[in-house]
Design an enzyme around this catalytic site. Structure first.
Site, mmCIF file in Angstrom:
data_model
loop_
_atom_site.group_PDB
_atom_site.id
_atom_site.type_symbol
_atom_site.label_atom_id
_atom_site.label_comp_id
_atom_site.label_asym_id
_atom_site.label_seq_id
_atom_site.Cartn_x
_atom_site.Cartn_y
_atom_site.Cartn_z
ATOM 1 N N ARG A 66 -10.758 -16.857 -23.432
ATOM 2 C CA ARG A 66 -9.604 -16.695 -22.535
ATOM 3 C C ARG A 66 -9.237 -18.034 -21.892
ATOM 4 N NH1 ARG A 66 -7.819 -17.634 -17.446
ATOM 5 N NH2 ARG A 66 -9.889 -17.153 -16.640
ATOM 6 N N ASP A 67 -10.108 -18.535 -21.043
ATOM 7 C CA ASP A 67 -9.773 -19.730 -20.267
ATOM 8 C C ASP A 67 -9.649 -20.959 -21.157
ATOM 9 O OD1 ASP A 67 -9.126 -20.884 -17.868
ATOM 10 O OD2 ASP A 67 -11.163 -21.039 -17.104
ATOM 11 N N HIS B 20 -15.505 -26.401 -13.143
ATOM 12 C CA HIS B 20 -14.927 -27.301 -14.137
ATOM 13 C C HIS B 20 -15.661 -28.631 -14.048
ATOM 14 C CE1 HIS B 20 -11.040 -25.385 -15.594
ATOM 15 N NE2 HIS B 20 -11.663 -24.445 -14.926
ATOM 16 N N CYS C 50 -7.740 -28.840 -17.273
ATOM 17 C CA CYS C 50 -6.975 -28.849 -16.050
ATOM 18 C C CYS C 50 -5.639 -29.506 -16.369
ATOM 19 C CB CYS C 50 -7.740 -29.654 -15.003
ATOM 20 S SG CYS C 50 -6.785 -30.004 -13.550
#
Lengths: 305, 305
Positions: free
Chosen positions: A12-13, A206, A237
């Site tokens: 997903r991410d 992160h 990011c």
């Protein structure tokens, strides 16, 4: 019993921000490989609008098709009640709701205020009552907002308090853009564990500024036992081009296993899954262990020594 | 008073393994820039045989020519008494001797046994008596050997004990190939600080397996206040091609400063120095902060939000 639970978020991410769509069958292959590694939970996709996140427009097909293994929970991100309905239709074990702690990030990322998000999340949580499906809420920018900077800890704790009041089953504190540092992480984790000892908290880091594993260590020292992580360090990011993305699952598992902390994960299988990524996504990924080998790797002495 | 002392090793540990010779004037420019950042100490070069390390064959010229600023100590690696003599002739403030804790790495890297190294280091330490020059000893493979694997902690402590007996002024524990994990680091640091509270211990980490900053955090928590680090993360491990190198100075300084731990370093000047590197060495470097910006960096809101 594993000492640490890994929530694998790459499907997903990670995949959502790739520059191109990853074929549905490749996603399924990746998730099936991940399901064999011993991770506790896989965030398999996101039931958002296909316009907002085209890369995950195949969420339903992916989740309906993947192998379902006992002991491996399948979760999906849902932005609203409609997404939740679609996720429940596909038979997910958990859903992951999302909101931002900061006004600006909320506006930019979700097009609503945190207050509106809370109302939305209350509706979703209501839908889950009696379904047996675990409702987790992820708080973005919990350790800082790219537009506003660091938030007062009280602001984050107040969001946690509201979510607990709404009745979510678990909460994830997200360091969305890699701003967190170990001292801040330790303070925040101690605060939430002290105030809500019954809530399962997950930490999402992160590695944007290289502190991903240091932050995970600080969280673990504070008592956190659940971590989001992304295979190969996929993800990133949008505000920091060139910077590394989510904390890398195999690097995180390797660190904890080296510390004799059980993650329940078979690292070799995880590395095999990670080795699929460069071909799948078409570029190198940031994970270190696949390049360097595990710490107990031994080399042959040079012939002339 | 700085809470942490940074020993900048890029000019030595970083440049020695670059694939091409960095021009002497570029080295001098780099060291002069570093000397303005507030690092406590710069390992400026190595007085080894030009055949062994051709990249640092200009050690004497470099050290004689660089600006000497009050408060910034210049140190150099010396492998033997001849090297020490050359270093002293150039007016270094400190010298860094080196040996391996493990037999195999010692044989491969230094062509002698640890026992022979100890004899050598005793000779060098003797030369420093009365000179006022600080004699530091670095112990390679203190956290593991690429050929033998992890060493018993007692084996490392025994080397430390011998070095203290010889009369060295300080000791650096080196994680030469990035094998250390935070639990091991914490145990080792607590052991040496407990046994030899009067000895200044420095920790030298590599980020080969992504644990560089986590290990530095663990060492700091155990009471260590002196760290080797390399600008841009220059340096590397010949045994793990593609893996990252030494722990990156600006990433380390950034982490500690974000934790409100004083490093004495002006991070912006350090970032300016790091920005010189890609042109100087001809390739991208692993440091994250130069790419991502400091954690307190704020972004403008997108226009349409």
């Amino acid at each position: 019993m594993s000492k640490i639970e890994i929530n694998e978020v790459a499907p997903r991410d990670g995949l959502q921000i790739e520059s191109s769509f990853i074929e549905t069958e490749d996603k399924i292959r990746l998730i099936n490989a991940l399901a064999q590694t011993g991770v506790k939970r896989i965030e398999a996709s996101s039931f958002t609008s296909p316009k907002a996140i085209p890369n995950l427009r195949d969420a339903a097909e992916v989740i309906r098709t993947i192998d379902r293994r006992p002991g491996v929970l399948i979760t999906a991100l849902v932005p609203n009640q409609k997404g939740c309905e679609r996720a429940l239709d596909c038979g997910v074990d958990e859903i992951n709701m999302v909101m931002s702690a900061s006004e600006s990030h909320s506006r930019v990322n979700l097009r609503m205020t945190p207050e509106q998000s809370l109302t939305q999340l209350e509706g979703i949580t209501g839908m889950l009552k009696g379904t047996g499906v675990f409702g987790n809420a992820s708080i973005s920018t919990a350790f800082g907002c790219p537009f506003e900077g660091f938030l007062p800890e009280t602001q984050v704790l107040s969001v946690v308090d509201r979510l607990v009041g709404i009745g979510v089953d678990g909460i994830t504190l997200c360091d969305t853009t890699g701003m967190a540092n170990p001292a801040q992480v330790k303070r925040m984790c101690e605060s939430v564990l002290m105030a809500w000892p019954e809530v399962p908290f997950t930490l999402h880091f992160h590695n944007t500024r290289g502190m991903g594993l240091a932050n995970a260590l600080a969280a673990w020292e504070a008592g956190i036992r659940r971590f989001d992580a992304s295979l190969g360090g996929l993800g990133g990011c949008p505000y920091a081009p060139g910077a590394t993305g989510n904390v890398c699952t195999e690097d995180l598992v390797h660190m904890f296993e080296q510390m004799n902390i059980d993650t329940g994960v078979h690292l070799d299988l995880l590395l095999e899954a990670s080795a699929m990524l460069p071909e799948l996504v078409g570029h190198d990924v940031p994970g270190q262990i696949l390049k360097a080998g595990k710490a107990d790797r031994k080399y042959a002495m040079p012939a002339n020594s």
